[in-house]
Design a protein around this motif. Structure first.
Motif, PDB file in Angstrom:
ATOM      1  N   ILE A 172       0.871  -1.267   0.046  1.00  0.00           N
ATOM      2  CA  ILE A 172      -0.104   0.053   0.119  1.00  0.00           C
ATOM      3  C   ILE A 172       0.824   1.362  -0.063  1.00  0.00           C
ATOM      4  O   ILE A 172       0.728   2.168  -0.646  1.00  0.00           O
ATOM      5  CB  ILE A 172      -0.827   0.063   1.213  1.00  0.00           C
ATOM      6  N   THR A 173       2.122   1.275   0.731  1.00  0.00           N
ATOM      7  CA  THR A 173       2.839   2.333   0.839  1.00  0.00           C
ATOM      8  C   THR A 173       3.372   2.688  -0.598  1.00  0.00           C
ATOM      9  O   THR A 173       3.483   3.919  -1.160  1.00  0.00           O
ATOM     10  CB  THR A 173       4.049   2.138   1.746  1.00  0.00           C
ATOM     11  N   GLY A 174       3.782   1.573  -1.355  1.00  0.00           N
ATOM     12  CA  GLY A 174       4.178   1.661  -2.688  1.00  0.00           C
ATOM     13  C   GLY A 174       3.367   2.117  -3.929  1.00  0.00           C
ATOM     14  O   GLY A 174       3.646   3.053  -4.469  1.00  0.00           O
ATOM     15  N   SER A 175       2.176   1.806  -3.456  1.00  0.00           N
ATOM     16  CA  SER A 175       0.970   2.321  -4.475  1.00  0.00           C
ATOM     17  C   SER A 175       0.761   4.046  -4.052  1.00  0.00           C
ATOM     18  O   SER A 175       0.406   4.894  -5.060  1.00  0.00           O
ATOM     19  CB  SER A 175      -0.237   1.643  -4.254  1.00  0.00           C
ATOM     20  N   ALA A 176       0.821   4.275  -2.749  1.00  0.00           N
ATOM     21  CA  ALA A 176       0.615   5.545  -2.475  1.00  0.00           C
ATOM     22  C   ALA A 176       1.722   6.488  -2.859  1.00  0.00           C
ATOM     23  O   ALA A 176       1.419   7.666  -3.324  1.00  0.00           O
ATOM     24  CB  ALA A 176       0.654   5.716  -0.802  1.00  0.00           C
ATOM     25  N   VAL A 177       2.769   6.039  -2.930  1.00  0.00           N
ATOM     26  CA  VAL A 177       4.000   6.743  -3.601  1.00  0.00           C
ATOM     27  C   VAL A 177       3.884   7.152  -5.126  1.00  0.00           C
ATOM     28  O   VAL A 177       4.027   8.200  -5.588  1.00  0.00           O
ATOM     29  CB  VAL A 177       5.451   6.312  -3.139  1.00  0.00           C
ATOM     30  N   LEU A 178       3.383   6.068  -5.802  1.00  0.00           N
ATOM     31  CA  LEU A 178       3.228   6.046  -7.213  1.00  0.00           C
ATOM     32  C   LEU A 178       2.100   7.096  -7.569  1.00  0.00           C
ATOM     33  O   LEU A 178       2.311   7.898  -8.531  1.00  0.00           O
ATOM     34  CB  LEU A 178       2.765   4.806  -7.606  1.00  0.00           C
ATOM     35  N   VAL A 179       0.898   6.865  -6.951  1.00  0.00           N
ATOM     36  CA  VAL A 179      -0.109   7.943  -6.957  1.00  0.00           C
ATOM     37  C   VAL A 179       0.429   9.502  -6.889  1.00  0.00           C
ATOM     38  O   VAL A 179      -0.153  10.352  -7.513  1.00  0.00           O
ATOM     39  CB  VAL A 179      -1.562   7.451  -6.358  1.00  0.00           C
ATOM     40  N   LEU A 180       1.089   9.426  -5.807  1.00  0.00           N
ATOM     41  CA  LEU A 180       1.557  10.897  -5.412  1.00  0.00           C
ATOM     42  C   LEU A 180       2.236  11.595  -6.658  1.00  0.00           C
ATOM     43  O   LEU A 180       2.245  12.828  -6.906  1.00  0.00           O
ATOM     44  CB  LEU A 180       2.446  10.761  -4.159  1.00  0.00           C
TER      45      LEU A 180
ATOM     46  N   ILE B  61      -5.905  11.553  -1.957  1.00  0.00           N
ATOM     47  CA  ILE B  61      -6.015  10.017  -1.732  1.00  0.00           C
ATOM     48  C   ILE B  61      -4.518   9.091  -1.598  1.00  0.00           C
ATOM     49  O   ILE B  61      -4.427   8.673  -0.740  1.00  0.00           O
ATOM     50  CB  ILE B  61      -6.580   9.496  -3.281  1.00  0.00           C
ATOM     51  N   ALA B  62      -3.584   9.646  -2.046  1.00  0.00           N
ATOM     52  CA  ALA B  62      -2.349   9.129  -2.016  1.00  0.00           C
ATOM     53  C   ALA B  62      -1.761   9.137  -0.606  1.00  0.00           C
ATOM     54  O   ALA B  62      -1.462   8.140   0.123  1.00  0.00           O
ATOM     55  CB  ALA B  62      -1.312   9.743  -2.756  1.00  0.00           C
ATOM     56  N   LEU B  63      -1.934  10.547   0.040  1.00  0.00           N
ATOM     57  CA  LEU B  63      -1.646  10.575   1.405  1.00  0.00           C
ATOM     58  C   LEU B  63      -2.414   9.905   2.389  1.00  0.00           C
ATOM     59  O   LEU B  63      -2.197   9.235   3.246  1.00  0.00           O
ATOM     60  CB  LEU B  63      -1.809  12.249   1.812  1.00  0.00           C
ATOM     61  N   PHE B  64      -3.758   9.655   2.041  1.00  0.00           N
ATOM     62  CA  PHE B  64      -4.468   8.808   2.858  1.00  0.00           C
ATOM     63  C   PHE B  64      -4.407   7.395   2.718  1.00  0.00           C
ATOM     64  O   PHE B  64      -4.380   6.655   4.000  1.00  0.00           O
ATOM     65  CB  PHE B  64      -6.418   9.021   2.397  1.00  0.00           C
ATOM     66  N   ILE B  65      -4.038   6.840   1.691  1.00  0.00           N
ATOM     67  CA  ILE B  65      -3.722   5.503   1.299  1.00  0.00           C
ATOM     68  C   ILE B  65      -2.288   5.196   2.181  1.00  0.00           C
ATOM     69  O   ILE B  65      -2.149   4.223   3.242  1.00  0.00           O
ATOM     70  CB  ILE B  65      -3.222   5.329  -0.061  1.00  0.00           C
ATOM     71  N   GLY B  66      -1.166   6.206   2.250  1.00  0.00           N
ATOM     72  CA  GLY B  66      -0.211   6.052   2.999  1.00  0.00           C
ATOM     73  C   GLY B  66      -0.476   6.042   4.270  1.00  0.00           C
ATOM     74  O   GLY B  66       0.303   5.176   5.199  1.00  0.00           O
ATOM     75  N   TYR B  67      -1.377   6.968   5.074  1.00  0.00           N
ATOM     76  CA  TYR B  67      -1.814   6.787   6.430  1.00  0.00           C
ATOM     77  C   TYR B  67      -2.410   5.558   6.939  1.00  0.00           C
ATOM     78  O   TYR B  67      -1.998   4.902   7.812  1.00  0.00           O
ATOM     79  CB  TYR B  67      -2.774   8.064   6.825  1.00  0.00           C
TER      80      TYR B  67
END
Length: 293
Positions: A96-104, A192-198
């Motif tokens: 999930i962290t990887g996906s958040a960085v990609l979207v960011l 959304i990316a920040l929310f996923i990272g949290y």
């Protein structure tokens, strides 16, 4: 009191239901979101697609991890295989962290270079379907978590709950884009990316606590002590130690009993305590030590 074998079979059935339903929902949403994203180019919809890809990967990990965790204890794993669930939660956190960085990164790029969105209504329709499917899955997961207290299914449920907010925000971004506010798509994607990272951080921390043999919640410990002290001849209880491993809880405690009790009577009181705690917490493996007061 529930029969341990029957309880185990029911728990196994529920866990397999939850993990298979999670994989099925994720795969259906991937297919729909990928099709619509290719026609719209929306960053927020890409965020939803990547999140669903991560959901599928995490759910597949869960499927295998829960299956492994359900294996009975053997001579090489005397406390069972339950921590496989926590390892699955840790893997989910990394995905999930990887996906958040990609979207960011994609959101920042689209914010600097905005582009008009095409066929946004198709994207909105897909997100509405995603919300309905996710709600159905969450109902199943809530029932399973209530009955099994599964860490892996709990982690899975956490990011599917966050998907509801994610899907609503994607709908809002697509509607604003239709009104000509093109940067809204990128801004929502960043949020959304920040929310996923949290969410990823929370999942990872919970998994680490289990792997580090963190004590069970205070209310569980207090209830176990109350049950033990209610047994006749138990003067006091001390040195209660607890930990969690997948579907199993492990409890160790010392009973203070009258020194005048025979060995047989002391053993009987210890068995009363053990069985009483296990009746309240069927997933617990209880070890009782008897001390003369």
């Amino acid at each position: 009191m529930s029969q341990p074998h029957a309880v185990g079979e029911e728990r196994t059935r529920l866990l397999r239901l939850a993990t298979r339903a999670s994989v099925a929902v994720a795969l259906v949403l991937i297919a729909l979101k990928a099709t619509v994203w290719l026609s719209t180019g929306s960053v927020s919809l890409l965020a939803g697609l990547i999140d669903s890809l991560m959901d599928a990967a995490a759910s597949i990990i869960n499927l295998f991890a829960v299956g492994y965790a359900l294996k009975p204890a053997d001579k090489e794993h005397r406390f069972g295989h339950g921590k496989a669930e926590a390892l699955a939660g840790l893997a989910q956190s990394a995905f999930i962290t990887g996906s958040a960085v990609l979207v960011l990164l994609q959101g920042i790029n689209r914010l600097l270079h905005p582009e008009p969105l095409e066929t946004a209504w198709a994207g909105i329709a897909v997100m509405v379907f995603s919300i309905v499917a996710t709600l159905g899955l969450l109902v199943i997961q809530k029932h399973v978590i209530t009955r099994t207290n599964s860490t892996a299914v709990g982690a899975d449920s956490l990011h599917y709950r966050s998907d509801l907010l994610l899907n609503l925000s994607i709908i809002a971004a697509l509607l604003l884009a239709q009104l000509g506010i093109q940067r809204a798509d990128a801004l929502f994607g960043l949020g959304i990316a920040l929310f996923i990272g949290y969410g990823a951080v929370r999942i990872g921390l919970d998994a680490i606590q289990i792997l580090m043999d963190h004590e069970l919640p205070d209310e569980v410990r207090a209830e176990a002590l109350r049950i033990a002290r209610a047994v006749p001849d138990v003067i006091d209880v001390h040195d209660l130690r607890t930990r969690e491993s997948g579907q199993h809880w492990f409890m160790q405690l010392h009973l203070e009993l009258p020194a005048t009790l025979t060995l047989a009577d002391a053993h009987a009181r210890g068995e009363q305590v053990r069985l009483a705690i296990m009746e309240r917490f069927p997933q617990a493996d209880v070890l009782v030590h008897k001390d003369p007061a």
